[in-house]
Design an enzyme around this catalytic site. Structure first.
Site, PDB file in Angstrom:
ATOM      1  N   PHE A 148       2.874   3.502   7.288  1.00  0.00           N
ATOM      2  CA  PHE A 148       2.425   2.170   6.864  1.00  0.00           C
ATOM      3  C   PHE A 148       3.313   1.077   7.447  1.00  0.00           C
ATOM      4  O   PHE A 148       3.088  -0.103   7.164  1.00  0.00           O
ATOM      5  CB  PHE A 148       2.533   2.017   5.333  1.00  0.00           C
ATOM      6  CG  PHE A 148       1.688   2.947   4.525  1.00  0.00           C
ATOM      7  CD1 PHE A 148       0.352   2.678   4.297  1.00  0.00           C
ATOM      8  CD2 PHE A 148       2.235   4.092   3.957  1.00  0.00           C
ATOM      9  CE1 PHE A 148      -0.427   3.524   3.527  1.00  0.00           C
ATOM     10  CE2 PHE A 148       1.460   4.944   3.183  1.00  0.00           C
ATOM     11  CZ  PHE A 148       0.133   4.658   2.964  1.00  0.00           C
ATOM     12  N   LEU A 176      12.774  -2.752   4.463  1.00  0.00           N
ATOM     13  CA  LEU A 176      12.772  -3.761   3.390  1.00  0.00           C
ATOM     14  C   LEU A 176      12.585  -5.183   3.923  1.00  0.00           C
ATOM     15  O   LEU A 176      12.992  -6.146   3.278  1.00  0.00           O
ATOM     16  CB  LEU A 176      14.040  -3.672   2.530  1.00  0.00           C
ATOM     17  CG  LEU A 176      14.246  -2.334   1.801  1.00  0.00           C
ATOM     18  CD1 LEU A 176      15.522  -2.381   0.957  1.00  0.00           C
ATOM     19  CD2 LEU A 176      13.061  -1.982   0.918  1.00  0.00           C
ATOM     20  N   ILE A 213     -10.990 -22.932  -0.072  1.00  0.00           N
ATOM     21  CA  ILE A 213     -12.010 -22.024   0.486  1.00  0.00           C
ATOM     22  C   ILE A 213     -12.213 -22.392   1.951  1.00  0.00           C
ATOM     23  O   ILE A 213     -12.616 -23.524   2.260  1.00  0.00           O
ATOM     24  CB  ILE A 213     -13.338 -22.128  -0.299  1.00  0.00           C
ATOM     25  CG1 ILE A 213     -13.111 -21.678  -1.749  1.00  0.00           C
ATOM     26  CG2 ILE A 213     -14.433 -21.302   0.384  1.00  0.00           C
ATOM     27  CD1 ILE A 213     -14.366 -21.716  -2.615  1.00  0.00           C
ATOM     28  N   ASP A 273      15.047   1.023  10.124  1.00  0.00           N
ATOM     29  CA  ASP A 273      13.907   0.576  10.929  1.00  0.00           C
ATOM     30  C   ASP A 273      13.415   1.724  11.801  1.00  0.00           C
ATOM     31  O   ASP A 273      14.234   2.413  12.428  1.00  0.00           O
ATOM     32  CB  ASP A 273      14.383  -0.598  11.805  1.00  0.00           C
ATOM     33  CG  ASP A 273      13.234  -1.397  12.349  1.00  0.00           C
ATOM     34  OD1 ASP A 273      12.426  -0.832  13.108  1.00  0.00           O
ATOM     35  OD2 ASP A 273      13.141  -2.596  12.003  1.00  0.00           O
ATOM     36  N   TYR A 275      -2.750  -8.517  16.115  1.00  0.00           N
ATOM     37  CA  TYR A 275      -2.607  -7.512  15.049  1.00  0.00           C
ATOM     38  C   TYR A 275      -3.637  -6.393  15.218  1.00  0.00           C
ATOM     39  O   TYR A 275      -3.291  -5.207  15.269  1.00  0.00           O
ATOM     40  CB  TYR A 275      -2.756  -8.180  13.678  1.00  0.00           C
ATOM     41  CG  TYR A 275      -2.935  -7.184  12.573  1.00  0.00           C
ATOM     42  CD1 TYR A 275      -1.933  -6.267  12.270  1.00  0.00           C
ATOM     43  CD2 TYR A 275      -4.132  -7.123  11.844  1.00  0.00           C
ATOM     44  CE1 TYR A 275      -2.110  -5.324  11.277  1.00  0.00           C
ATOM     45  CE2 TYR A 275      -4.305  -6.184  10.846  1.00  0.00           C
ATOM     46  CZ  TYR A 275      -3.304  -5.287  10.562  1.00  0.00           C
ATOM     47  OH  TYR A 275      -3.483  -4.342   9.587  1.00  0.00           O
ATOM     48  N   SER A 331       1.422  -7.036   9.502  1.00  0.00           N
ATOM     49  CA  SER A 331      -0.019  -6.939   9.238  1.00  0.00           C
ATOM     50  C   SER A 331      -0.737  -8.262   8.953  1.00  0.00           C
ATOM     51  O   SER A 331      -1.774  -8.252   8.286  1.00  0.00           O
ATOM     52  CB  SER A 331      -0.249  -5.982   8.074  1.00  0.00           C
ATOM     53  OG  SER A 331       0.355  -6.492   6.920  1.00  0.00           O
ATOM     54  N   GLY A 354     -10.674 -17.543  13.562  1.00  0.00           N
ATOM     55  CA  GLY A 354     -10.633 -16.085  13.700  1.00  0.00           C
ATOM     56  C   GLY A 354     -11.267 -15.309  12.567  1.00  0.00           C
ATOM     57  O   GLY A 354     -11.278 -14.079  12.597  1.00  0.00           O
ATOM     58  N   ASP A 355     -11.801 -15.985  11.533  1.00  0.00           N
ATOM     59  CA  ASP A 355     -12.439 -15.261  10.426  1.00  0.00           C
ATOM     60  C   ASP A 355     -13.873 -14.893  10.789  1.00  0.00           C
ATOM     61  O   ASP A 355     -14.719 -15.776  10.936  1.00  0.00           O
ATOM     62  CB  ASP A 355     -12.487 -16.149   9.162  1.00  0.00           C
ATOM     63  CG  ASP A 355     -11.219 -16.076   8.336  1.00  0.00           C
ATOM     64  OD1 ASP A 355     -10.418 -15.148   8.543  1.00  0.00           O
ATOM     65  OD2 ASP A 355     -11.042 -16.959   7.470  1.00  0.00           O
ATOM     66  N   ILE A 371       0.841  -1.200   0.000  1.00  0.00           N
ATOM     67  CA  ILE A 371       0.000   0.000   0.000  1.00  0.00           C
ATOM     68  C   ILE A 371       0.880   1.256   0.000  1.00  0.00           C
ATOM     69  O   ILE A 371       0.608   2.222  -0.708  1.00  0.00           O
ATOM     70  CB  ILE A 371      -0.982  -0.026   1.195  1.00  0.00           C
ATOM     71  CG1 ILE A 371      -1.859  -1.290   1.101  1.00  0.00           C
ATOM     72  CG2 ILE A 371      -1.851   1.230   1.208  1.00  0.00           C
ATOM     73  CD1 ILE A 371      -2.725  -1.561   2.310  1.00  0.00           C
TER      74      ILE A 371
HETATM   75  N1  UFG Z   1      -9.770 -17.023   2.113  1.00  0.00           N
HETATM   76  C1  UFG Z   1      -9.946 -18.302   1.627  1.00  0.00           C
HETATM   77  N2  UFG Z   1      -8.853 -18.948   1.124  1.00  0.00           N
HETATM   78  C2  UFG Z   1      -7.605 -18.393   1.087  1.00  0.00           C
HETATM   79  C3  UFG Z   1      -7.434 -17.083   1.588  1.00  0.00           C
HETATM   80  C4  UFG Z   1      -8.539 -16.431   2.112  1.00  0.00           C
HETATM   81  O1  UFG Z   1     -11.045 -18.848   1.652  1.00  0.00           O
HETATM   82  O2  UFG Z   1      -6.671 -19.064   0.638  1.00  0.00           O
HETATM   83  C5  UFG Z   1     -10.933 -16.307   2.651  1.00  0.00           C
HETATM   84  C6  UFG Z   1     -10.792 -15.972   4.119  1.00  0.00           C
HETATM   85  O3  UFG Z   1     -11.251 -17.023   4.920  1.00  0.00           O
HETATM   86  C7  UFG Z   1     -11.652 -14.710   4.228  1.00  0.00           C
HETATM   87  C8  UFG Z   1     -11.514 -14.044   2.858  1.00  0.00           C
HETATM   88  O4  UFG Z   1     -11.030 -15.067   1.983  1.00  0.00           O
HETATM   89  O5  UFG Z   1     -12.978 -15.054   4.411  1.00  0.00           O
HETATM   90  C9  UFG Z   1     -10.532 -12.896   2.846  1.00  0.00           C
HETATM   91  O6  UFG Z   1      -9.322 -13.330   3.454  1.00  0.00           O
HETATM   92  P1  UFG Z   1      -7.971 -12.473   3.433  1.00  0.00           P
HETATM   93  O7  UFG Z   1      -6.935 -13.269   4.137  1.00  0.00           O
HETATM   94  O8  UFG Z   1      -7.700 -11.997   2.052  1.00  0.00           O
HETATM   95  O9  UFG Z   1      -8.361 -11.179   4.267  1.00  0.00           O
HETATM   96  P2  UFG Z   1      -8.908 -11.063   5.766  1.00  0.00           P
HETATM   97  O10 UFG Z   1     -10.349 -10.635   5.641  1.00  0.00           O
HETATM   98  O11 UFG Z   1      -8.609 -12.212   6.612  1.00  0.00           O
HETATM   99  O12 UFG Z   1      -7.957  -9.908   6.300  1.00  0.00           O
HETATM  100  C10 UFG Z   1      -8.045  -8.596   5.855  1.00  0.00           C
HETATM  101  C11 UFG Z   1      -6.669  -7.946   5.878  1.00  0.00           C
HETATM  102  C12 UFG Z   1      -6.139  -7.862   7.280  1.00  0.00           C
HETATM  103  C13 UFG Z   1      -7.164  -7.169   8.127  1.00  0.00           C
HETATM  104  C14 UFG Z   1      -8.492  -7.861   8.033  1.00  0.00           C
HETATM  105  C15 UFG Z   1      -9.548  -7.140   8.777  1.00  0.00           C
HETATM  106  O13 UFG Z   1      -5.787  -8.684   5.080  1.00  0.00           O
HETATM  107  O14 UFG Z   1      -4.938  -7.139   7.306  1.00  0.00           O
HETATM  108  O15 UFG Z   1      -8.911  -7.923   6.680  1.00  0.00           O
HETATM  109  O16 UFG Z   1     -10.477  -8.058   9.237  1.00  0.00           O
HETATM  110  F1  UFG Z   1      -6.778  -7.160   9.416  1.00  0.00           F
END
Ligand code: UFG
Length: 333
Positions: free
Chosen positions: A73, A33, A207, A51, A141, A77, A284-285, A12
């Site tokens: 930034f 880096l 998925i 740093d 995080y 993360s 955690g999702d 970003i």
């Molecule tokens: N997903 C899959 N398969 C994969 C990768 C992701 O099914 O291989 C799903 C995840 O379960 C989720 C969605 O795709 O439902 C998005 O996942 P990401 O990892 O791309 O993003 P996140 O929502 O987990 O995380 C993002 C940012 C984080 C931030 C977060 C806020 O990357 O930095 O949103 O909730 F903290």
């Protein structure tokens, strides 16, 4: 007078630098880096490799350059990783910000815009999420970003350091010409992973769960184009310069897409089959995260232009298909 971009060689950060330079700002980049890339450093920016936790180094940068405002930034993360190495995350994100705020105070720099996250909310009470809703992060995080917001709040009260915290939802896409883009190693984000499958670098998309309480059972997220996202940072800097008070804004496209919907759009955009398999949920999702970016629109005048997922995935595809190995690609050197 220059804008100091900490983490300006990252995904970003490099897009923000590109936009700042297009808008005729003088830019100074600091990046260690560790996750950023030397090839992503803009040729028109002044670059210091180092740093932010190294106070002597950071003081040297502030001494040499005339810094007008800071965009921060430089942070770790990844939600999952933050649960395995929480102390590293607290050290880099919280302690790093502590040093930065100390140096800003020492040199009288009063404006900072920084990346916060939707992960500060935790599992939402309801969607769309607005800024005043409860913040109960479920990861180190997310909590480290909330702590950073709070540190800035206290510095505002004590020293008048004004800040804008931008709580990003799911950032994706790349600069339209495909010259800079997303390159994490290892990759954990949905859009680049889908496109790695399209390129044949991964066998299939895993998925993570199709038993969520959503229409097709997969998680819903709010995807925002990186090019739109970075524009909010510049609006936020100008807002502070014009006397705006410290503030917090969500940045998203205000619309949710499921994992399966994103996959379908990627199949359409790339013309590739992109095999998938349903596997267990990822711990955690949250099931659904959708932003209300009304406040950013009202106060900053920010509105995302690229809300069609074909635009976002199409831009990401231009980057990934021309840089299949990211910045390590031989074409880049
Ligand atoms: N997903 C899959 N398969 C994969 C990768 C992701 O099914 O291989 C799903 C995840 O379960 C989720 C969605 O795709 O439902 C998005 O996942 P990401 O990892 O791309 O993003 P996140 O929502 O987990 O995380 C993002 C940012 C984080 C931030 C977060 C806020 O990357 O930095 O949103 O909730 F903290």
């Amino acid at each position: 007078m220059s804008i100091l971009v900490l983490g300006g060689a990252g995904y970003i950060g490099s897009h923000a630098v590109d936009q700042l330079i297009t808008d005729n700002y003088d830019v100074v980049i600091v990046d260690n880096l560790k996750t950023g890339h030397r090839q992503a450093v803009h040729e028109k920016a002044t670059f210091y490799e180092g740093d932010i936790r190294n106070k002597v180094f950071l003081q040297e940068v502030f001494r040499k350059e005339k810094i007008d405002g800071v965009i921060h930034f430089a942070a770790s993360s990844l939600v999952g990783e933050s649960m395995e190495i929480p102390l590293d995350y607290l050290n880099n994100n919280v302690y790093g910000t502590q040093i930065l705020l100390e140096v800003m105070e020492e040199f009288g720099v009063k404006h900072i815009v920084f990346s916060s996250t939707a992960a500060t909310y935790g599992e939402p009470e309801k969607v769309p999420l607005t800024e005043e809703m409860r913040t109960e992060p479920e990861s180190t995080y997310g909590d480290s970003k909330l702590m950073m917001e709070k540190m800035m709040h206290w510095c505002d009260l004590a020293y008048g350091t004004r800040y804008v915290a931008l709580r990003y939802f799911n950032v994706a896409g790349a600069k339209e010409d495909g010259s800079i883009g997303e390159d994490h190693n290892p990759e954990s984000h949905l859009v680049p992973i889908i496109l790695q499958v399209a390129l044949g670098q991964r066998e299939k998309l895993m998925i993570y769960g199709d038993d969520y309480p959503t229409e097709d059972g997969t998680c819903i997220r709010d995807y925002v184009h990186v090019v739109d996202l970075v524009k909010a940072h510049i609006l936020a800097l100008e807002y502070l310069k014009n006397g705006g008070e410290s503030n917090i804004f969500n940045l998203g496209s205000n619309k949710g897409y499921s994992v399966k919907e994103m996959l379908e759009v990627a199949r359409e955009v790339t013309g590739k089959a992109i095999p998938d398999e349903i596997v267990a949920r990822r711990p955690g999702d949250p099931s659904t995260l959708i932003a209300s970016s009304e406040k950013a629109k009202r106060v900053l005048g920010w509105e995302p232009e690229h809300t069609d997922m074909r635009d976002i995935i199409g831009a990401a595809w231009r980057w990934h298909s021309t840089h299949p190995n990211g910045y390590d690609d031989k074409n880049e050197k």
